[in-house]
Design a protein around this motif. Structure first.
Motif, short mmCIF file in Angstrom:
data_model
loop_
_atom_site.label_atom_id
_atom_site.label_comp_id
_atom_site.label_asym_id
_atom_site.label_seq_id
_atom_site.Cartn_x
_atom_site.Cartn_y
_atom_site.Cartn_z
N PHE A 325 -19.16 32.66 42.94
CA PHE A 325 -18.15 33.69 42.69
C PHE A 325 -17.97 34.00 41.21
CE2 PHE A 325 -17.06 31.81 46.78
CZ PHE A 325 -17.02 32.94 47.58
N GLY A 326 -18.60 33.23 40.36
CA GLY A 326 -18.52 33.53 38.94
C GLY A 326 -17.23 33.10 38.29
N GLU A 327 -16.42 32.35 39.02
CA GLU A 327 -15.16 31.89 38.43
C GLU A 327 -15.33 30.51 37.83
OE1 GLU A 327 -12.93 33.78 37.85
OE2 GLU A 327 -13.15 35.41 39.28
N TYR A 328 -14.44 30.17 36.92
CA TYR A 328 -14.57 28.89 36.24
C TYR A 328 -13.23 28.44 35.71
CZ TYR A 328 -14.64 32.02 32.23
OH TYR A 328 -14.31 32.99 31.32
N HIS A 329 -13.17 27.16 35.40
CA HIS A 329 -12.02 26.59 34.71
C HIS A 329 -12.53 25.88 33.46
CE1 HIS A 329 -10.70 26.85 38.94
NE2 HIS A 329 -9.50 27.09 38.43
N ILE A 330 -11.78 25.98 32.39
CA ILE A 330 -12.10 25.25 31.17
C ILE A 330 -10.91 24.37 30.83
CG2 ILE A 330 -12.73 25.40 28.75
CD1 ILE A 330 -13.84 28.16 29.23
N LEU A 331 -11.18 23.09 30.65
CA LEU A 331 -10.15 22.14 30.25
C LEU A 331 -10.40 21.76 28.80
CD1 LEU A 331 -7.77 20.26 31.20
CD2 LEU A 331 -9.54 18.51 31.49
N LEU A 332 -9.39 21.91 27.97
CA LEU A 332 -9.53 21.64 26.54
C LEU A 332 -8.54 20.54 26.15
CD1 LEU A 332 -9.41 25.36 26.19
CD2 LEU A 332 -11.28 24.19 25.03
N GLY A 333 -9.09 19.37 25.80
CA GLY A 333 -8.24 18.30 25.29
C GLY A 333 -7.83 18.62 23.87
N MET A 334 -6.54 18.57 23.60
CA MET A 334 -6.01 19.03 22.31
C MET A 334 -5.53 17.85 21.46
SD MET A 334 -6.43 22.26 22.41
CE MET A 334 -5.41 22.86 21.07
N SER A 335 -6.47 17.06 20.95
CA SER A 335 -6.13 15.89 20.15
C SER A 335 -4.97 15.15 20.79
CB SER A 335 -5.81 16.31 18.71
OG SER A 335 -6.96 16.83 18.10
N ASP A 336 -3.92 14.89 20.07
CA ASP A 336 -2.84 14.11 20.66
C ASP A 336 -1.73 15.00 21.21
OD1 ASP A 336 -1.94 15.05 18.27
OD2 ASP A 336 -1.04 13.17 17.61
N GLN A 337 -2.07 16.25 21.52
CA GLN A 337 -1.04 17.19 21.95
C GLN A 337 -1.14 17.56 23.42
OE1 GLN A 337 -1.68 20.47 19.27
NE2 GLN A 337 -1.93 19.08 17.57
N GLY A 338 -1.99 16.93 24.18
CA GLY A 338 -2.12 17.28 25.58
C GLY A 338 -3.39 18.03 25.85
N ALA A 339 -3.32 19.05 26.69
CA ALA A 339 -4.53 19.78 27.06
C ALA A 339 -4.17 21.20 27.47
CB ALA A 339 -5.24 19.07 28.21
N LEU A 340 -5.18 22.06 27.49
CA LEU A 340 -5.06 23.42 28.01
C LEU A 340 -6.01 23.57 29.18
CD1 LEU A 340 -5.13 25.41 24.64
CD2 LEU A 340 -3.11 24.80 25.98
N LEU A 341 -5.58 24.26 30.22
CA LEU A 341 -6.43 24.50 31.37
C LEU A 341 -6.47 26.01 31.62
CD1 LEU A 341 -8.11 23.59 33.80
CD2 LEU A 341 -5.97 23.34 35.09
N PHE A 342 -7.67 26.58 31.47
CA PHE A 342 -7.83 28.02 31.65
C PHE A 342 -8.38 28.30 33.04
CE2 PHE A 342 -10.66 31.78 31.34
CZ PHE A 342 -9.66 32.74 31.17
N HIS A 343 -7.69 29.20 33.77
CA HIS A 343 -8.12 29.62 35.10
C HIS A 343 -8.71 31.02 34.97
CE1 HIS A 343 -5.60 26.50 37.25
NE2 HIS A 343 -4.94 26.57 36.11
N SER A 344 -10.02 31.15 35.10
CA SER A 344 -10.61 32.48 34.91
C SER A 344 -10.20 33.45 36.01
CB SER A 344 -12.14 32.37 34.86
OG SER A 344 -12.69 32.12 36.13
N GLU A 345 -10.00 32.94 37.22
CA GLU A 345 -9.70 33.84 38.33
C GLU A 345 -8.32 34.46 38.20
OE1 GLU A 345 -9.53 30.64 38.39
OE2 GLU A 345 -7.85 29.98 39.62
N LEU A 346 -7.47 33.80 37.42
CA LEU A 346 -6.10 34.30 37.24
C LEU A 346 -5.86 34.80 35.82
CD1 LEU A 346 -4.24 31.42 39.11
CD2 LEU A 346 -4.72 33.71 39.98
N ASP A 347 -6.82 34.55 34.97
CA ASP A 347 -6.65 34.93 33.57
C ASP A 347 -5.42 34.24 32.98
OD1 ASP A 347 -7.22 36.10 31.22
OD2 ASP A 347 -6.45 38.08 31.74
N GLN A 348 -5.28 32.97 33.31
CA GLN A 348 -4.10 32.23 32.85
C GLN A 348 -4.54 30.93 32.17
OE1 GLN A 348 -1.36 31.32 35.96
NE2 GLN A 348 -0.62 33.42 36.17
N THR A 349 -3.73 30.54 31.20
CA THR A 349 -3.94 29.25 30.56
C THR A 349 -2.71 28.39 30.73
OG1 THR A 349 -5.38 30.26 28.90
CG2 THR A 349 -4.51 28.08 28.40
N GLU A 350 -2.89 27.22 31.28
CA GLU A 350 -1.79 26.26 31.42
C GLU A 350 -1.79 25.32 30.23
OE1 GLU A 350 -0.84 24.27 35.31
OE2 GLU A 350 -2.91 24.90 35.66
#
Lengths: 482, 191
Positions: A325-350
């Protein structure tokens, strides 16, 4: 009581053209890794030749008693039997809501399956049929070491005194589908192969994967991405990414950048037919390439709508992609600040207020997404503050899914190959937890040994764990059937 | 016999260098790495790099206390000449069997230490298995520091660190020293 990590959804400014094109519902070619190609080539090239080398071992009848001595490897090899002394784990299932710290599964003791007897020891790998594993033995980590095998059913072990790798960390075993093994003994590709504990013979023309090159075919098979390390300047890897059209052979982009051995990410890899994640770079931030726009750009401003400066805080990248389906998620560990999770299907970043964990076992790699792509493993600091962590599991979708704690004050040991069990370490012991329910199933210890790494068998029915004796320093391997 | 262990200084990391640097960016490589020789900074042997992944940026000495009862630290600038101090700074930690730096076991050295939390030429009696040494710096400097990691070396002992690309935690043993323990510590050492 540990506070449940919070989730914050932030808007992103996605690269919308790539997204819309990625929605096409066509049948894609499977992505092929060059490693698979090379593995097949390795099999094809494996042509045993004389002279044969035999393990200097003797056979013994299979032991069925439960009180035999554990198998021990030594410089004078002998086929031995052992490990039928398996204490039966009589673990009772804990309530779902109970985490391993409070559950009452019995603590089962294990005796060593392999002891190094004053030598150095390194586990190598499991055979695909789950009965044999390979390991290396030598007098020190810097000197020649010899190949050895152990059968976890019969307890048979053998050591090939004449099959030597140059040091404890340079040899490796590549298993074949027929159960035979090829031992690669040095960087030049010297190899020897055979069936465990039977005669081994030199193998000619072994093709080793080039560690400086990685090749990935796009899901639709139209583009080939090559990451090539051109020059090593200590830990600065001068690297180039080239993307070519498969149909024409034309290089459509060439991107020089500096890579590092310390960057941990799930790439470089195709996110879908249009987007190739190059990953973290020393000199240019986090890059991706868009085929449709023929453009190299930075992930934070383009995909996430975040400030470019924030890229310098990224310490790890994980990717889960659905090529269909061409969708993906990217998880980005942010040093000691937690993480970001990008949902391509929703165009949202948690924004996640805890840290990426890893499903990988001692075989290596870093995978915060479960193999089926449905779960994320996170960790958070414990209130105790002793350096061990609490582990949390949550569904990747939908955003803001509630996390569930599956282990506390522990260290991850890895998810079983069948995806049904998760192992953790706590103070030198092993915990087995059901996945994804998080029920504590059993606890394992090796008296006087500190257990700190493990390798699941391919079918997930067993694991080998490595321990070091807390007084003598002796190394040993243990086989657990969780 | 007794064995002293030093565990990962980073709570959530990945082996990124052994005798050679790991090529696979923590995604697969031969055990000792194959991307160029991994040099030492301060005369030690058997270097190990641990890439920082996530969690606390703090660097800790982690040992099997009370097998190790005291340490002596040496804070110097012995790595990455020409770079900023956070990359150059090394902390050598001598390990002792008894309090007050009595009965030397071996030593471990950490390079690229920011915000040092111990002093040069100073003895510390341990009361737990960990001692805060500093933090992992951000940024890069030439070919000597290209991402958050801790560089370790040892004097004496053995390397029992996992292979390239394997994740490490506070419980992962990196180095060990096996020795014959003394029957007792000197009275002043309070063992």
């Amino acid at each position: 009581m540990m506070e449940i990590p919070k989730f914050i959804t932030v808007p992103s400014q996605r690269f919308r053209r790539a997204r819309s094109e990625s929605f096409r519902l066509s049948i894609y070619l499977n992505s092929l890794s060059i490693y698979l190609i090379l593995a097949l080539a390795l099999v094809a090239c494996a042509s045993p030749a004389s002279p044969a080398v035999s393990p200097t071992s003797s056979s013994a009848p299979a032991e069925t008693e439960a009180t035999v001595e554990p198998a021990k490897a030594s410089k004078t090899p002998a086929k031995t039997t052992g490990t039928q002394m398996e204490p039966q784990p009589t673990a009772t299932l804990a309530p779902v809501t109970e985490t391993p710290s409070t559950a009452s599964a019995p603590l089962t003791s294990k005796e060593p399956f392999i002891t190094a007897d004053g030598l150095r020891l390194r586990f190598d790998s499991w055979a695909p049929e789950n009965l044999w594993f390979a390991y290396w033995l030598g007098e020190s980590e810097e000197n020649l070491v010899s190949l050895a095998f152990a059968n976890v059913d019969s307890g048979e072990t053998c050591q090939y005194e004449d099959v030597k790798a140059q040091d404890l960390g340079s040899g490796r075993v590549v298993w074949q589908e027929d159960g035979s093994a090829i031992a690669i003994l040095n960087r030049e590709g010297k190899a020897i192969g055979g069936v465990p504990c039977e005669a081994f013979a030199p193998v000619d023309n072994v093709s080793l994967p080039n560690p400086y090159t990685r090749v990935d075919l796009s899901p639709d098979g139209r583009h080939l991405a090559e990451r090539i390390i051109l020059e090593l300047e200590e830990q600065a890897f001068h690297t180039e990414l080239r993307v070519t059209e498969v149909g024409t052979g034309r290089t459509i982009v060439s991107v020089p950048y500096i890579d590092s051995p310390h960057f941990v990410y799930g790439g470089p890899r195709w996110l879908n037919d249009e987007l190739y994640l190059i990953g973290m770079t020393v000199d240019k931030g986090i890059l991706y390439y868009s085929v449709s726009d023929d453009r190299v750009s930075n992930v934070f401003p383009d995909l996430l709508g975040l400030a470019m400066n924030d890229e310098q805080n990224v310490s790890t990248i994980g990717v889960q992609a659905d090529p269909t389906f061409g969708e993906y998620h990217i998880l980005l560990g942010m040093s000691d600040q937690g993480a970001l999770l990008f949902h391509s299907e929703l165009d949202q970043t948690e924004e996640l207020h805890f840290y990426p964990g890893s499903f990988a076992d001692g075989s290596g790699g870093w995978r915060s997404f479960s193999p089926d792509g449905k779960w994320l493993l996170f960790l958070s600091d414990t209130p105790v503050g002793n350096g061990e962590m609490d582990y949390w599991l949550r569904a990747v979708d939908p955003p803001s899914s509630a996390p569930v704690k599956i282990a506390d004050q522990a260290s991850s040991g890895g998810l079983s190959s069948n995806g049904q069990l998760m192992a953790f370490f706590r103070q030198g012991t092993v915990l087995i937890v059901s996945f994804p329910e998080g029920r504590l199933l059993s606890r394992w210890q090796a008296p006087n040994y500190w257990l700190d790494r493990l390798w699941w068998s391919p079918d997930g029915s067993r694991l080998v764990t490595y321990g070091s004796h807390m007084e003598s320093g002796q190394e040993a391997l243990f086989v657990i059937e969780p | 016999m007794a064995t002293a262990y030093v565990r990962s200084p980073i709570s959530n990391g990945c082996i990124s260098g052994k005798t050679q640097y790991c090529c696979g960016v923590c995604d697969g490589d031969v055990c000792n790495g194959s991307c160029g020789a991994h040099g030492t900074c301060a005369g030690g042997t058997s270097p190990v790099d641990i890439a920082y992944i996530s969690g606390s940026l703090d660097l800790y000495l982690r040992v099997n206390y009370p097998t190790i009862r005291s340490i002596k630290t040496f804070v110097e600038l012995r790595c990455c000449p020409g770079c900023a101090n956070q990359y150059r700074r090394t902390i050598k930690v001598e390990l002792y069997e008894c309090p007050n730096a009595i009965y030397y076991i071996g030593s471990v050295m950490y390079a690229h230490v920011d915000n040092p939390q111990v002093s040069n030429n100073t003895v510390y009696n341990l009361t737990s298995s960990s001692k805060w040494l500093g933090t992992v710096p951000a940024g890069a400097c030439g070919g000597c520091y290209t991402g958050r990691h801790s560089h370790m070396e040892r004097s004496g002992g053995s390397t029992i660190a996992p292979c390239c690309a394997v994740g490490v935690t506070t419980s992962t043993n990196i180095y060990s020293w096996t020795f014959t323990p003394h029957a007792y510590c000197p009275a002043s050492a309070d063992k």
